[in-house]
Design a protein around this motif. Structure first.
Motif, PDB file in Angstrom:
ATOM      1  N   LEU A  99       0.853  -1.191   0.000  1.00  0.00           N
ATOM      2  CA  LEU A  99       0.000   0.000   0.000  1.00  0.00           C
ATOM      3  C   LEU A  99       0.887   1.238   0.000  1.00  0.00           C
ATOM      4  CD1 LEU A  99      -2.924  -0.951   2.406  1.00  0.00           C
ATOM      5  CD2 LEU A  99      -3.047  -0.535  -0.046  1.00  0.00           C
ATOM      6  N   THR A 119      -1.089  -4.647  -4.638  1.00  0.00           N
ATOM      7  CA  THR A 119      -1.689  -5.067  -3.376  1.00  0.00           C
ATOM      8  C   THR A 119      -2.653  -6.239  -3.528  1.00  0.00           C
ATOM      9  OG1 THR A 119      -1.478  -2.828  -2.533  1.00  0.00           O
ATOM     10  CG2 THR A 119      -3.062  -4.254  -1.420  1.00  0.00           C
ATOM     11  N   HIS A 120      -3.528  -6.183  -4.531  1.00  0.00           N
ATOM     12  CA  HIS A 120      -4.541  -7.242  -4.621  1.00  0.00           C
ATOM     13  C   HIS A 120      -3.914  -8.601  -4.884  1.00  0.00           C
ATOM     14  CE1 HIS A 120      -4.278  -6.056  -8.916  1.00  0.00           C
ATOM     15  NE2 HIS A 120      -4.519  -7.326  -9.140  1.00  0.00           N
ATOM     16  N   ILE A 123      -2.504  -9.867  -1.514  1.00  0.00           N
ATOM     17  CA  ILE A 123      -3.599 -10.337  -0.674  1.00  0.00           C
ATOM     18  C   ILE A 123      -4.054 -11.718  -1.152  1.00  0.00           C
ATOM     19  CG2 ILE A 123      -5.985  -9.878   0.045  1.00  0.00           C
ATOM     20  CD1 ILE A 123      -3.928  -7.946   1.270  1.00  0.00           C
ATOM     21  N   ARG A 124      -4.162 -11.874  -2.457  1.00  0.00           N
ATOM     22  CA  ARG A 124      -4.651 -13.150  -2.990  1.00  0.00           C
ATOM     23  C   ARG A 124      -3.658 -14.285  -2.837  1.00  0.00           C
ATOM     24  NH1 ARG A 124      -7.724 -11.528  -8.605  1.00  0.00           N
ATOM     25  NH2 ARG A 124      -9.197 -10.044  -7.692  1.00  0.00           N
ATOM     26  N   PHE A 137     -16.507   0.083   5.760  1.00  0.00           N
ATOM     27  CA  PHE A 137     -17.169   1.040   4.873  1.00  0.00           C
ATOM     28  C   PHE A 137     -18.468   1.508   5.527  1.00  0.00           C
ATOM     29  CE2 PHE A 137     -15.052  -2.202   2.200  1.00  0.00           C
ATOM     30  CZ  PHE A 137     -13.994  -1.418   1.781  1.00  0.00           C
ATOM     31  N   LEU A 140     -21.905   0.559   3.727  1.00  0.00           N
ATOM     32  CA  LEU A 140     -22.165  -0.812   3.298  1.00  0.00           C
ATOM     33  C   LEU A 140     -22.650  -1.642   4.472  1.00  0.00           C
ATOM     34  CD1 LEU A 140     -20.594   0.032   0.747  1.00  0.00           C
ATOM     35  CD2 LEU A 140     -19.562  -2.232   0.751  1.00  0.00           C
ATOM     36  N   ILE A 148     -18.156  -8.868  -0.610  1.00  0.00           N
ATOM     37  CA  ILE A 148     -17.015  -8.393  -1.396  1.00  0.00           C
ATOM     38  C   ILE A 148     -15.795  -9.276  -1.126  1.00  0.00           C
ATOM     39  CG2 ILE A 148     -15.393  -6.482  -1.762  1.00  0.00           C
ATOM     40  CD1 ILE A 148     -17.608  -4.547  -1.143  1.00  0.00           C
ATOM     41  N   ALA A 152     -13.895 -11.368  -3.934  1.00  0.00           N
ATOM     42  CA  ALA A 152     -12.488 -11.125  -4.256  1.00  0.00           C
ATOM     43  C   ALA A 152     -11.671 -12.402  -4.105  1.00  0.00           C
ATOM     44  CB  ALA A 152     -11.925 -10.021  -3.358  1.00  0.00           C
TER      45      ALA A 152
ATOM     46  N   VAL B 170     -20.457  -6.288  -7.448  1.00  0.00           N
ATOM     47  CA  VAL B 170     -19.594  -5.292  -8.077  1.00  0.00           C
ATOM     48  C   VAL B 170     -20.065  -3.887  -7.713  1.00  0.00           C
ATOM     49  CG1 VAL B 170     -18.661  -4.447 -10.248  1.00  0.00           C
ATOM     50  CG2 VAL B 170     -19.046  -6.890  -9.932  1.00  0.00           C
ATOM     51  N   VAL B 173     -18.732  -3.159  -4.439  1.00  0.00           N
ATOM     52  CA  VAL B 173     -17.311  -2.813  -4.552  1.00  0.00           C
ATOM     53  C   VAL B 173     -17.159  -1.343  -4.942  1.00  0.00           C
ATOM     54  CG1 VAL B 173     -15.205  -3.199  -5.885  1.00  0.00           C
ATOM     55  CG2 VAL B 173     -16.547  -5.150  -5.101  1.00  0.00           C
ATOM     56  N   ALA B 176     -18.075   0.762  -1.977  1.00  0.00           N
ATOM     57  CA  ALA B 176     -16.983   0.652  -1.008  1.00  0.00           C
ATOM     58  C   ALA B 176     -15.802   1.501  -1.455  1.00  0.00           C
ATOM     59  CB  ALA B 176     -16.552  -0.809  -0.856  1.00  0.00           C
ATOM     60  N   GLU B 182      -8.529   2.453  -0.770  1.00  0.00           N
ATOM     61  CA  GLU B 182      -7.380   1.654  -0.378  1.00  0.00           C
ATOM     62  C   GLU B 182      -7.805   0.329   0.246  1.00  0.00           C
ATOM     63  OE1 GLU B 182      -4.587   3.229   2.666  1.00  0.00           O
ATOM     64  OE2 GLU B 182      -3.452   3.669   0.845  1.00  0.00           O
ATOM     65  N   MET B 183      -8.855   0.399   1.056  1.00  0.00           N
ATOM     66  CA  MET B 183      -9.308  -0.827   1.723  1.00  0.00           C
ATOM     67  C   MET B 183      -9.827  -1.834   0.711  1.00  0.00           C
ATOM     68  SD  MET B 183      -9.297  -2.245   4.594  1.00  0.00           S
ATOM     69  CE  MET B 183      -9.495  -4.019   4.457  1.00  0.00           C
ATOM     70  N   VAL B 184     -10.422  -1.362  -0.370  1.00  0.00           N
ATOM     71  CA  VAL B 184     -10.904  -2.282  -1.397  1.00  0.00           C
ATOM     72  C   VAL B 184      -9.724  -3.049  -1.996  1.00  0.00           C
ATOM     73  CG1 VAL B 184     -12.087  -2.441  -3.613  1.00  0.00           C
ATOM     74  CG2 VAL B 184     -12.922  -0.880  -1.885  1.00  0.00           C
ATOM     75  N   ARG B 185      -8.629  -2.364  -2.227  1.00  0.00           N
ATOM     76  CA  ARG B 185      -7.416  -3.052  -2.715  1.00  0.00           C
ATOM     77  C   ARG B 185      -6.942  -4.060  -1.681  1.00  0.00           C
ATOM     78  NH1 ARG B 185      -3.176   1.454  -3.602  1.00  0.00           N
ATOM     79  NH2 ARG B 185      -1.936  -0.224  -4.474  1.00  0.00           N
ATOM     80  N   ALA B 186      -6.968  -3.646  -0.422  1.00  0.00           N
ATOM     81  CA  ALA B 186      -6.455  -4.507   0.642  1.00  0.00           C
ATOM     82  C   ALA B 186      -7.372  -5.702   0.905  1.00  0.00           C
ATOM     83  CB  ALA B 186      -6.247  -3.699   1.925  1.00  0.00           C
ATOM     84  N   MET B 187      -8.525  -5.746   0.232  1.00  0.00           N
ATOM     85  CA  MET B 187      -9.384  -6.932   0.333  1.00  0.00           C
ATOM     86  C   MET B 187      -9.120  -7.877  -0.831  1.00  0.00           C
ATOM     87  SD  MET B 187     -12.969  -5.208   1.493  1.00  0.00           S
ATOM     88  CE  MET B 187     -13.888  -6.734   1.619  1.00  0.00           C
ATOM     89  N   GLY B 188      -8.145  -7.547  -1.653  1.00  0.00           N
ATOM     90  CA  GLY B 188      -7.796  -8.444  -2.752  1.00  0.00           C
ATOM     91  C   GLY B 188      -8.563  -8.180  -4.033  1.00  0.00           C
ATOM     92  N   VAL B 189      -9.238  -7.028  -4.101  1.00  0.00           N
ATOM     93  CA  VAL B 189      -9.975  -6.698  -5.328  1.00  0.00           C
ATOM     94  C   VAL B 189      -9.017  -6.041  -6.326  1.00  0.00           C
ATOM     95  CG1 VAL B 189     -11.821  -5.278  -6.308  1.00  0.00           C
ATOM     96  CG2 VAL B 189     -12.136  -6.390  -4.085  1.00  0.00           C
ATOM     97  N   ASN B 190      -9.069  -6.512  -7.565  1.00  0.00           N
ATOM     98  CA  ASN B 190      -8.260  -5.888  -8.607  1.00  0.00           C
ATOM     99  C   ASN B 190      -8.929  -4.584  -9.025  1.00  0.00           C
ATOM    100  OD1 ASN B 190      -6.836  -5.109 -10.836  1.00  0.00           O
ATOM    101  ND2 ASN B 190      -6.797  -7.131 -11.778  1.00  0.00           N
ATOM    102  N   VAL B 194     -11.708  -2.991 -12.067  1.00  0.00           N
ATOM    103  CA  VAL B 194     -12.986  -2.397 -11.646  1.00  0.00           C
ATOM    104  C   VAL B 194     -13.067  -0.931 -12.079  1.00  0.00           C
ATOM    105  CG1 VAL B 194     -14.399  -1.757  -9.656  1.00  0.00           C
ATOM    106  CG2 VAL B 194     -13.264  -3.978  -9.705  1.00  0.00           C
TER     107      VAL B 194
END
Ligand SMILES: Nc1ncnc2c1ncn2[C@@H]1O[C@H](COP(=O)(O)OP(=O)(O)OP(=O)(O)O)[C@@H](O)[C@H]1O
Ligand SMILES: [Mg+2]
Lengths: 281, 295
Positions: A99, A119-120, A123-124, A137, A140, A148, A152, B170, B173, B176, B182-190, B194
């Motif tokens: 990050l 980063t993604h 994480i994966r 969030f 949400l 989500i 992901a 989606v 996402v 969010a 940043e948190m969306v990236r840190a959840m493993g979302v590309n 998106v």
């Protein structure tokens, strides 16, 4: 996806241990990792680390925040990263998951060089990240947070039910929005969300921050259970008592440099370290 | 009364056209922090490419189906290969992005002028309305059926976008990401995919608006800038990344422009800006604006 991470031109002599350690061979990381040099503590030389951070330097603009941080986390191990405000703990965690980009040094995870991966992808590969502000969030619902994470990680919906068993309070609040949750519930959701992907390493940044003592105990017990399942943990904490209750090893950071690496018992034996770098005698 | 109904429907029709533009702009701004002034260029790309497809096939419907694909693809490429790499290199200030996309808008205008006017010598261009939508219907007043069609398309798109954002993963996402990218990236979302997809859809809707407008208004090189201005006002009124806000913002701007022109022409030139100024003073986050960032 992991393939392309491997394809990345490997940094010369990357200090990353092989997936299966060669019998009797010391971890490659040992060559560089200052962590090992630091105190010459009890090490199990035959277990390759899952996470290897070697000599990373990270900047915010011109400000040189991490000045050669090295540490590693072995499979199933819980490592606590301690230090005062501004020591660089958050920056270390953010550097690991890209990050905040690392300018020099390397980060290896399970035999892969992830230093410059997005980063993604990191994480994966199997890292769960629970950030300092919990990253919930506000608009949400709890269910959407988990959706989500499932999406992901490409996990089936049943995985949500598995995780919710560990977090009964979250499962009662599926339709609540992030901003309606208490601090403790937000923290639990943040951990639950990270665990959905079945990470091999869980990284947490001050999970006890701002929580009532009884909730802190709940978080601690939850993490103890996570640890028992074999998940490795890298835990940043200001709450030293909680961290020492969970940790197999402790890394103490000050001004962007590692000042001590050792077991909780070894830390207890060095009151000057505790006094100087943690502010407790 | 019929005069009022007529103007009300005109206002609604303009509102829906503006909505098709503004929804992409506001979601892109909310999610990626990019004020995409090139949105006007994607509107023009839809209109001009729609004209080309219409000339080639003679069918409004084929033009409507195919022409938005050009801005859709261009939008994806622009975001994925140009804007995102710039952001990753730290060129993400609002002003940087606004200036770059503003330049792109005028580059597009120049290019279109070069091709359609200077080279092909085309001046008066428009797409023929489809058979069945070319006349008037009696709904208390005789009203052009094509304008009712524009209203229907706008309402339909609003419903679909709302369902996508509120009822799909989606969409979650995207919401969010408006809260905490940043948190969306840190959840493993590309997020790269998106972001580029959302950008592309927004540009595709701008292109759709362009084709639709091409059969009602004339197709010319000022059309992009003309629609961009009320669209920007809507983004401010509605708040970032909110479908509801964008919808009501579009209604306010479309109605104000139309009704002021019909009843108080002296006010028409600046009525919208009065509302904009009042909004900026009293509620700068917009009607439905959320404070971004996670809790
Ligand atoms: N975004 C930023 N821009 C500039 N400097 C920063 C930024 N974030 C952190 N710093 C600086 O970097 C240093 C390390 O910060 P970091 O957040 O990593 O510390 P920390 O150990 O996590 O502290 P805390 O216990 O307060 O969370 C501090 O001196 C801080 O002021
Ligand atoms: Mg911190």
């Amino acid at each position: 996806m992991s393939k392309s991470v491997r394809k990345k031109p490997a940094a010369p002599k990357k200090p990353v241990a092989p997936r299966k350690p060669a019998a009797g061979k010391k971890p490659v990381a040992a060559k560089k990792a200052a962590a090992v040099k630091a105190a010459g503590m009890a090490k199990q030389p035959d277990i390759a680390p899952l996470l290897t951070v070697s000599d990373i330097h990270t900047y915010y603009g011109d400000s040189h925040v991490l000045q050669g941080v090295s540490l590693d986390v072995k499979p199933g191990e819980c490592v606590a990263l301690l230090g005062r405000n501004g020591a660089g703990k958050t920056t270390t965690l953010r550097s690991i998951v890209s990050l905040t980009p690392v300018r020099r040094g390397h980060v290896g995870f399970d035999g892969l060089d992830i230093t410059h991966s997005p980063t993604h992808r990191i994480i994966r590969e199997g890292i769960g990240y629970v950030p300092e502000d919990r990253g919930i969030f506000s608009s949400l619902s709890v269910r959407e947070h988990l959706d989500i994470a499932l999406w992901a990680a490409k996990k089936p919906p049943e995985r949500r039910d598995e995780v919710l068993k560990i977090f009964p309070r979250i499962s009662e609040r599926l339709e609540h929005f992030g901003q309606q949750l208490s601090g403790g519930e937000q923290q639990m959701l943040s951990i639950a969300r990270a665990l959905l992907a079945e990470p091999r390493l869980l990284i947490l940044d001050e999970p006890s921050e701002g929580l009532a003592p009884i909730i802190v105990d709940e978080v601690r017990d939850t993490l103890a259970r996570v640890k028992k399942t074999g998940t490795s943990i890298l835990l940043v904490e200001q709450n030293v008592a909680m961290a020492l209750a969970l940790a197999d090893r402790v890394v103490v950071l000050s001004q962007g440099m590692v000042q001590f690496t050792g077991t909780p018992a070894e830390l207890e034996a060095q009151p000057d370290v505790k006094d100087t770098y943690l502010g407790i005698a | 009364m019929t005069f009022f109904l007529f103007n009300l429907l005109n206002g609604l029709q303009l509102s829906m056209l503006i909505f098709l533009m503004a929804i992409g702009l506001t979601v892109i701004f909310g999610l990626m922090d990019i004020l995409n002034l090139a949105h006007g260029a994607f509107y023009m790309a839809g209109a001009y490419f729609g004209y080309v497809v219409f000339q080639a096939t003679g069918s409004f419907w084929i033009a409507l189906a195919i022409a938005p694909l050009l801005p859709l693809v261009l939008g994806f490429l622009l975001q994925y290969f140009v804007l995102q790499p710039l952001i990753d290199r730290g060129r993400s200030a609002h002003l940087d992005m606004a200036l770059l996309t503003f330049g792109l808008l005028f580059f597009t205008i120049g290019l279109i002028d070069l091709v359609f006017f200077e080279t092909l010598g085309l001046t008066f261009m428009s797409i023929d309305k489809p058979a069945g939508l070319g006349s008037y219907v009696n709904i208390g007043t005789f009203y052009p059926s094509y304008r009712l069609f524009i209203i229907a398309v706008g309402l339909l798109v609003a419903l679909i976008v709302w369902l996508l954002l509120e009822r799909t993963v989606v969409g979650a996402v995207v919401r969010a990401g408006v809260d905490d990218r940043e948190m969306v990236r840190a959840m493993g979302v590309n997020v790269y995919v998106v972001f580029a997809s959302v950008f592309a859809l927004g540009c595709g809707l701008a292109g759709l608006a362009g084709v639709i407008a091409g059969a009602e208004l004339s197709i010319n090189i000022t059309m992009g800038v003309q629609i961009l201005i009320p669209t920007l006002v809507v983004v401010v009124l509605g708040g970032l990344g909110s479908v509801k806000g964008c919808f009501f913002g579009s209604l306010i701007v479309g109605m104000t422009e139309t009704l002021s022109q019909a009843y108080v022409p002296a006010l028409a030139l600046f009525a919208t800006y009065l509302i904009l100024a009042a909004m900026l003073v009293f509620r700068p986050q917009g009607f439905f604006g959320r404070t971004p960032k996670s809790v």
